[in-house]
Design an enzyme around this catalytic site. Structure first.
Site, PDB file in Angstrom:
ATOM      1  CG  HIS A 139      16.112  62.217 -38.692  1.00  0.00           C
ATOM      2  ND1 HIS A 139      17.327  62.718 -38.293  1.00  0.00           N
ATOM      3  CD2 HIS A 139      16.124  62.657 -39.928  1.00  0.00           C
ATOM      4  CE1 HIS A 139      17.959  63.201 -39.201  1.00  0.00           C
ATOM      5  NE2 HIS A 139      17.335  63.418 -40.197  1.00  0.00           N
TER       6      HIS A 139
ATOM      7  CG  HIS B 147      16.335  67.127 -44.099  1.00  0.00           C
ATOM      8  ND1 HIS B 147      15.715  67.049 -42.667  1.00  0.00           N
ATOM      9  CD2 HIS B 147      17.225  66.298 -43.906  1.00  0.00           C
ATOM     10  CE1 HIS B 147      16.203  66.209 -42.066  1.00  0.00           C
ATOM     11  NE2 HIS B 147      17.248  65.641 -42.648  1.00  0.00           N
TER      12      HIS B 147
ATOM     13  CD  GLU C 148      20.296  61.731 -49.445  1.00  0.00           C
ATOM     14  OE1 GLU C 148      20.094  62.864 -48.512  1.00  0.00           O
ATOM     15  OE2 GLU C 148      21.307  61.198 -49.375  1.00  0.00           O
ATOM     16  CG  ASP C 149      16.467  58.903 -46.728  1.00  0.00           C
ATOM     17  OD1 ASP C 149      17.337  58.481 -47.493  1.00  0.00           O
ATOM     18  OD2 ASP C 149      16.844  59.621 -45.547  1.00  0.00           O
TER      19      ASP C 149
ATOM     20  CG  ASP D 181      20.423  65.926 -41.460  1.00  0.00           C
ATOM     21  OD1 ASP D 181      19.628  64.981 -41.162  1.00  0.00           O
ATOM     22  OD2 ASP D 181      20.930  65.455 -42.551  1.00  0.00           O
TER      23      ASP D 181
ATOM     24  CG  ASP E 289      38.525  76.973 -19.651  1.00  0.00           C
ATOM     25  OD1 ASP E 289      39.352  76.374 -19.422  1.00  0.00           O
ATOM     26  OD2 ASP E 289      38.347  77.561 -21.053  1.00  0.00           O
TER      27      ASP E 289
HETATM   28 MN    MN Z   1      18.129  63.689 -42.294  1.00  0.00          MN
END
Ligand code: MN
Length: 499
Positions: free
Chosen positions: A49, A73, A77-78, A141, A263
């Site tokens: 990821h 990033h 958090e994780d 992300d 278009d």
């Molecule tokens: Mn992420």
């Protein structure tokens, strides 16, 4: 994963040989350790990821700091890493970017109550004002998360898709990253409107196919003609995104008739200079006659509010089929695809000592057109003094702006005290001229109603209306509205009004 990492390094090398590859490698190894054994619901390792996210950042040609922050990033958090550790290992700038991304991630933008939503949106914009790269990382992300959304529980799918369509896609659009906006919309579309999505996908397929064939023919014709004129250019076809096709089909004047959409696949011609753009327009009109009622849109002379520049013309193409041709320079193209990221990159090149000559004319769209983005960039630059001063500055700057929505969910920023008439002129001068009523959050209001952040504004128009009313001047607050209204009275015989 080593392979993907190598691919990343190669990509960065292609635009920035002076990147800090050692630090990037360090961030990669750090993230590998932090997320070791962590698997996402999609079954792929978290590390993949992270790599997907930074590959997008590299597409946007972002700097080493952004790449490092992109790799890190999710560490806080994780990964349970403290922000202090990130800062200690990778420096203050990377630390702040990671912090910003984490903060935005905590904001639930849709699915919360109205008041909270507006407050959160403000917070997000403040974070963004601090450093635009935060939002670019967040967009990359979100893009990858949307690609793997199917693996999340149903309820979460809906919330995230809604937030993507309501906030992130318009934001990308607003920042001029049109390509990303279209991709995000198309990814959210099936989760929010599954039936319409299925319908439009199967129904439009043969039309796309047909148009693609015509475009192929057109491509050859135009290339030959350009060669004769000794103009060098690249020609390609650009298929319209499904969500935007659906939105267009729903417009009253289209009446769900796909043959009225010219278009579906557009012919795109890239040339090297503005002069060549106009020369190419001449060549195009020489071989294919313009469609009278459609005309030419010159977004080079008059860029769109988000800075988009290109010439569009609708012509009777091969076999008499109506097609849209878009003509622009390579640079405009990059800006159109990457928006603010492209601006950021050119700004970066400039500070990196690349000559003005190479940055040529037209890197930056006219000031006024990009005011919102420019303001953010300016704030970003001003943020160098004491923390307290900065906080005050940022909130103060936002206090004078409101963010309102069109029924389609587009976000518009206006000065505080703006009225529906200001809103209408911000969208289009014709919408302002023909305005006769307005609804805010579904309720009728007077035209001098003062809008608040978070309001959804709908303008009611009348075709019979010839122009604005002079008394609107007593309540509009934007320069654009004033100018447009005055223009009307100057051009008619009622001149003499003093500002
Ligand atoms: Mn992420």
């Amino acid at each position: 994963m080593e392979k993907e990492f190598k691919k990343l390094i190669e990509k960065i090398k292609s635009y920035d040989q002076g990147a800090d590859f050692e630090e990037i490698k360090k961030a990669f190894l750090f993230a590998s350790k932090v997320h070791q054994g962590q698997i996402r619901r999609s079954g792929e390792p978290v590390l993949r990821h992270l790599l997907s996210v930074v590959l997008v950042l590299a597409d946007w040609k972002l700097d080493s700091t952004s790449i490092e922050a992109g790799l890190l990033h999710d560490s806080v958090e994780d990964g349970g890493v403290s922000p202090q550790l990130i800062e200690k290992e990778f420096g203050e700038e990377v630390g702040e970017l990671v912090n910003g991304v984490t903060k935005i991630g905590e904001l639930k933008l849709r699915g919360s109550e109205e008041e909270k939503f507006v407050e959160n949106l403000r917070k997000m914009l403040v974070t963004m004002a601090h450093d635009l790269r935060v939002v670019l990382i967040k967009l990359a992300d979100r893009y990858h998360n949307m690609q793997t959304l199917a693996f999340l529980p149903l309820e979460k799918q809906k919330r995230i898709a809604k937030e993507t369509l309501g906030v992130y896609a318009p934001l990308a659009e607003r920042l001029g990253i049109g390509e990303m906006a279209g991709k995000l919309e198309d990814l959210a579309f099936p989760y929010l409107y599954p039936e319409d999505f299925a319908w439009i996908k199967s129904f439009s397929a043969p039309f796309y196919h047909q148009t693609e064939e015509i475009i192929e023919e057109a491509k050859e014709e135009i290339l030959e003609e350009l060669k004769k004129e000794k103009t060098k250019g690249e020609v390609s076809g650009r298929a319209k995104h499904l969500y935007s096709l659906w939105q267009k089909l729903l417009r009253p004047e289209i009446e769900k008739d796909i043959s009225k959409i010219y278009d579906l696949v557009a012919l795109r011609i890239l040339v090297s200079s503005v002069r060549d753009c106009y020369a190419t327009l001449g060549v195009v009109h020489k071989i294919w006659k313009p469609v009278p009622f459609k005309g030419v849109s010159d977004f080079i002379a008059q860029p769109k509010p988000n800075g988009y520049r290109s010439i569009h013309t609708t012509v009777f193409g091969p076999r008499g089929k109506i097609i849209e041709v878009q003509i622009r320079t390579y640079q405009m193209h990059e800006e159109g695809e990457n928006g603010i990221a492209a601006h950021w990159y050119y700004g970066y090149l400039k500070t990196a000592g690349v000559s003005d000559k190479r940055l040529e004319d037209g890197v930056f769209a006219p000031n006024e057109k990009l005011s919102w983005v420019r303001q953010l960039v300016l704030w970003q630059k001003e943020i160098v003094g004491s923390q307290e001063f900065l906080e005050a500055l940022k909130f103060d700057a936002l206090k004078h702006r409101i963010f309102v929505f069109s029924p389609k969910g587009d976000v518009f920023d206006l000065p505080a005290e703006s009225t529906p008439i200001d809103f209408a002129y911000a969208i289009h001068s014709e919408l302002g001229d023909k305005a006769m009523g307005a609804k805010v959050n579904g309720k009728m209001v007077s035209l001098d109603f003062r809008l608040k952040s978070g309001d959804m504004v709908e303008i009611l128009t009348s075709e019979k209306k010839k122009g604005p009313s002079r008394d609107w001047l007593s309540f509009v607050v934007t320069r654009v509205a004033k100018k447009e209204i005055l223009k009307h009275f100057r051009s008619s015989k009622e001149a003499g009004y003093k500002v």
